[in-house]
Design a protein around this motif. Structure first.
Motif, PDB file in Angstrom:
ATOM      1  N   THR A  71       0.840  -1.143  -0.260  1.00 56.04           N
ATOM      2  CA  THR A  71      -0.114  -0.018   0.007  1.00 56.04           C
ATOM      3  C   THR A  71       0.894   1.248  -0.088  1.00 56.04           C
ATOM      4  O   THR A  71       1.882   1.356   0.477  1.00 56.04           O
ATOM      5  CB  THR A  71      -0.832   0.239   1.338  1.00 56.04           C
ATOM      6  OG1 THR A  71      -0.382   0.415   2.497  1.00 56.04           O
ATOM      7  CG2 THR A  71      -1.699  -1.321   1.472  1.00 56.04           C
ATOM      8  N   SER A 115       0.460  -6.488  -6.371  1.00 55.78           N
ATOM      9  CA  SER A 115      -0.674  -5.330  -6.359  1.00 55.78           C
ATOM     10  C   SER A 115      -0.080  -4.126  -5.351  1.00 55.78           C
ATOM     11  O   SER A 115       0.525  -4.358  -4.228  1.00 55.78           O
ATOM     12  CB  SER A 115      -1.853  -5.553  -5.773  1.00 55.78           C
ATOM     13  OG  SER A 115      -2.658  -6.470  -6.562  1.00 55.78           O
ATOM     14  N   ILE A 117      -1.854  -1.176  -3.759  1.00 54.49           N
ATOM     15  CA  ILE A 117      -3.236  -0.355  -3.274  1.00 54.49           C
ATOM     16  C   ILE A 117      -2.879   1.083  -2.879  1.00 54.49           C
ATOM     17  O   ILE A 117      -2.046   1.294  -1.955  1.00 54.49           O
ATOM     18  CB  ILE A 117      -3.725  -1.177  -2.106  1.00 54.49           C
ATOM     19  CG1 ILE A 117      -3.862  -2.712  -2.603  1.00 54.49           C
ATOM     20  CG2 ILE A 117      -5.127  -0.420  -1.569  1.00 54.49           C
ATOM     21  CD1 ILE A 117      -5.057  -2.887  -3.635  1.00 54.49           C
ATOM     22  N   VAL A 118      -3.582   2.082  -3.654  1.00 50.54           N
ATOM     23  CA  VAL A 118      -3.117   3.287  -3.176  1.00 50.54           C
ATOM     24  C   VAL A 118      -4.384   3.734  -2.164  1.00 50.54           C
ATOM     25  O   VAL A 118      -5.569   3.489  -2.470  1.00 50.54           O
ATOM     26  CB  VAL A 118      -3.388   4.371  -4.573  1.00 50.54           C
ATOM     27  CG1 VAL A 118      -3.364   5.733  -4.020  1.00 50.54           C
ATOM     28  CG2 VAL A 118      -2.505   3.902  -5.385  1.00 50.54           C
ATOM     29  N   LYS A 119      -4.163   4.596  -1.342  1.00 49.45           N
ATOM     30  CA  LYS A 119      -5.044   4.627  -0.299  1.00 49.45           C
ATOM     31  C   LYS A 119      -4.751   6.291   0.312  1.00 49.45           C
ATOM     32  O   LYS A 119      -3.845   6.829   0.033  1.00 49.45           O
ATOM     33  CB  LYS A 119      -5.065   3.997   1.174  1.00 49.45           C
ATOM     34  CG  LYS A 119      -3.624   3.958   1.859  1.00 49.45           C
ATOM     35  CD  LYS A 119      -3.676   2.869   2.813  1.00 49.45           C
ATOM     36  CE  LYS A 119      -2.453   2.877   3.744  1.00 49.45           C
ATOM     37  NZ  LYS A 119      -2.401   3.633   4.820  1.00 49.45           N
ATOM     38  N   THR A 120      -6.007   6.977   0.776  1.00 56.28           N
ATOM     39  CA  THR A 120      -5.908   8.089   1.378  1.00 56.28           C
ATOM     40  C   THR A 120      -6.221   8.371   2.941  1.00 56.28           C
ATOM     41  O   THR A 120      -6.183   9.323   3.260  1.00 56.28           O
ATOM     42  CB  THR A 120      -6.813   8.968   0.539  1.00 56.28           C
ATOM     43  OG1 THR A 120      -8.244   8.519   0.658  1.00 56.28           O
ATOM     44  CG2 THR A 120      -6.590   9.318  -0.896  1.00 56.28           C
ATOM     45  N   ALA A 124      -5.574   0.202   5.057  1.00 57.67           N
ATOM     46  CA  ALA A 124      -5.420  -0.303   3.872  1.00 57.67           C
ATOM     47  C   ALA A 124      -6.795  -0.672   3.171  1.00 57.67           C
ATOM     48  O   ALA A 124      -6.999  -0.614   2.139  1.00 57.67           O
ATOM     49  CB  ALA A 124      -4.593  -1.520   4.053  1.00 57.67           C
ATOM     50  N   GLY A 127     -11.833   2.774   1.545  1.00 57.42           N
ATOM     51  CA  GLY A 127     -11.907   3.259   0.350  1.00 57.42           C
ATOM     52  C   GLY A 127     -11.008   2.608  -0.616  1.00 57.42           C
ATOM     53  O   GLY A 127     -10.671   3.365  -1.677  1.00 57.42           O
ATOM     54  N   THR A 128     -10.614   1.252  -0.560  1.00 59.12           N
ATOM     55  CA  THR A 128      -9.731   0.785  -1.320  1.00 59.12           C
ATOM     56  C   THR A 128     -10.453  -0.603  -1.956  1.00 59.12           C
ATOM     57  O   THR A 128     -11.130  -1.087  -1.265  1.00 59.12           O
ATOM     58  CB  THR A 128      -8.327   0.294  -0.821  1.00 59.12           C
ATOM     59  OG1 THR A 128      -8.330  -0.716  -0.139  1.00 59.12           O
ATOM     60  CG2 THR A 128      -7.919   1.732   0.057  1.00 59.12           C
ATOM     61  N   PRO A 129      -9.566  -1.319  -3.024  1.00 57.19           N
ATOM     62  CA  PRO A 129     -10.133  -2.560  -3.470  1.00 57.19           C
ATOM     63  C   PRO A 129      -9.343  -3.589  -2.497  1.00 57.19           C
ATOM     64  O   PRO A 129      -9.788  -4.591  -3.187  1.00 57.19           O
ATOM     65  CB  PRO A 129      -9.769  -2.647  -4.827  1.00 57.19           C
ATOM     66  CG  PRO A 129      -8.491  -1.687  -5.000  1.00 57.19           C
ATOM     67  CD  PRO A 129      -8.738  -0.584  -4.006  1.00 57.19           C
ATOM     68  N   LEU A 130      -8.988  -3.425  -1.585  1.00 62.07           N
ATOM     69  CA  LEU A 130      -7.959  -4.504  -1.053  1.00 62.07           C
ATOM     70  C   LEU A 130      -8.979  -5.632  -0.585  1.00 62.07           C
ATOM     71  O   LEU A 130      -8.413  -6.816  -0.788  1.00 62.07           O
ATOM     72  CB  LEU A 130      -7.457  -3.991   0.366  1.00 62.07           C
ATOM     73  CG  LEU A 130      -6.687  -4.922   1.173  1.00 62.07           C
ATOM     74  CD1 LEU A 130      -5.302  -5.808   0.309  1.00 62.07           C
ATOM     75  CD2 LEU A 130      -5.912  -4.227   2.309  1.00 62.07           C
ATOM     76  N   SER A 156      -4.881  -0.950   9.758  1.00 60.26           N
ATOM     77  CA  SER A 156      -5.280  -1.745   8.761  1.00 60.26           C
ATOM     78  C   SER A 156      -5.689  -3.288   9.591  1.00 60.26           C
ATOM     79  O   SER A 156      -6.151  -4.036   9.061  1.00 60.26           O
ATOM     80  CB  SER A 156      -3.974  -1.973   7.825  1.00 60.26           C
ATOM     81  OG  SER A 156      -3.800  -0.756   7.436  1.00 60.26           O
TER      82      SER A 156
END
Length: 221
Positions: A71, A115, A117-120, A124, A127-130, A156
């Motif tokens: 991430t 992968s 994973i970009v998060k804000t 993790a 708002g992510t596809p994890l 996480s």
């Protein structure tokens, strides 16, 4: 060192039991990016020892076909003024998309088939596809490494167990900017959300797995 009275209190409340180990783990590497690992940046600290321990764990995981997922926190210019977290954690605003700060530390040798994973936010999962990625990989256990122990790692881990994943945290593979928050978070996670273990135990677990090979369906796809 946690005082005996605290340990007794948590034990009496029924915390601290061990989680099960599944047969299809994945390794989640949380935010081991230069914005956290290169101490020339104000947001970072020297995490050399933790990077090295994680590198060894990743080598073992890759040799067994265990998925590795990274991430990174990255913000575009519009998010710098719209994300509420940045009002509190202003230093995180330096993690701009496209900058070196958001790149995975090259010492971990991220591969093209792993992968990112970009998060804000901290978790993790948020708002992510994890969750979808883990479900697609049929993961049944999560090994969490990365930074920071008291921030994104802990967030996480909490979301991992709430999403149904038994979670392991190798203590030598997580890092923080200060020892106090690091130690407190390890204790808290071990009592409530995950098994905090030595990296040698994590390595023995991974190395004891059967080597994963693509299924017929995966080959045909």
């Amino acid at each position: 060192m946690v005082d005996p009275e605290t340990l007794a209190t948590y034990d009496r409340a029924g915390f601290g039991a061990s989680v099960r180990r599944g047969v299809r783990p994945a390794v989640l590497v949380v935010d081991f990016t230069y914005g956290f690992t290169d101490p020339t940046y104000p947001t970072a600290a020297d995490m050399t020892a933790q990077i090295e321990a994680t590198r060894v764990l990743l080598e073992a995981a890759r040799s067994k076909g265990v998925p590795v997922i990274f991430t990174t926190i990255a913000y575009d210019r519009g998010q710098l003024t719209s994300i509420a977290w940045l009002q509190k954690a202003r230093g995180m605003a330096a993690l701009e998309a496209g900058s070196r700060l958001v790149e995975i530390d090259e010492r971990l040798s991220p591969r093209d088939d792993e992968s990112i994973i970009v998060k804000t936010g901290a978790s993790a999962f948020f708002g992510t596809p994890l969750a979808s990625v883990l479900a697609g990989l049929q993961v049944d256990t999560l090994i969490v490494t990365g930074a920071t122990t008291s921030g994104c790692v802990r967030a996480s881990v909490v979301d991992a167990v709430q999403s149904g994943y038994p979670t392991l945290v190798p203590r030598q593979c997580v890092a923080d900017r200060a020892q106090g928050p690091h130690d407190a978070s390890l204790f808290d996670m071990n009592e409530k959300y995950a098994d905090v273990i030595d990296v040698d135990e994590a390595l023995a677990y991974v190395r004891g797995l059967p080597t994963s090979t693509p299924s017929d369906a995966e080959v045909l796809a």
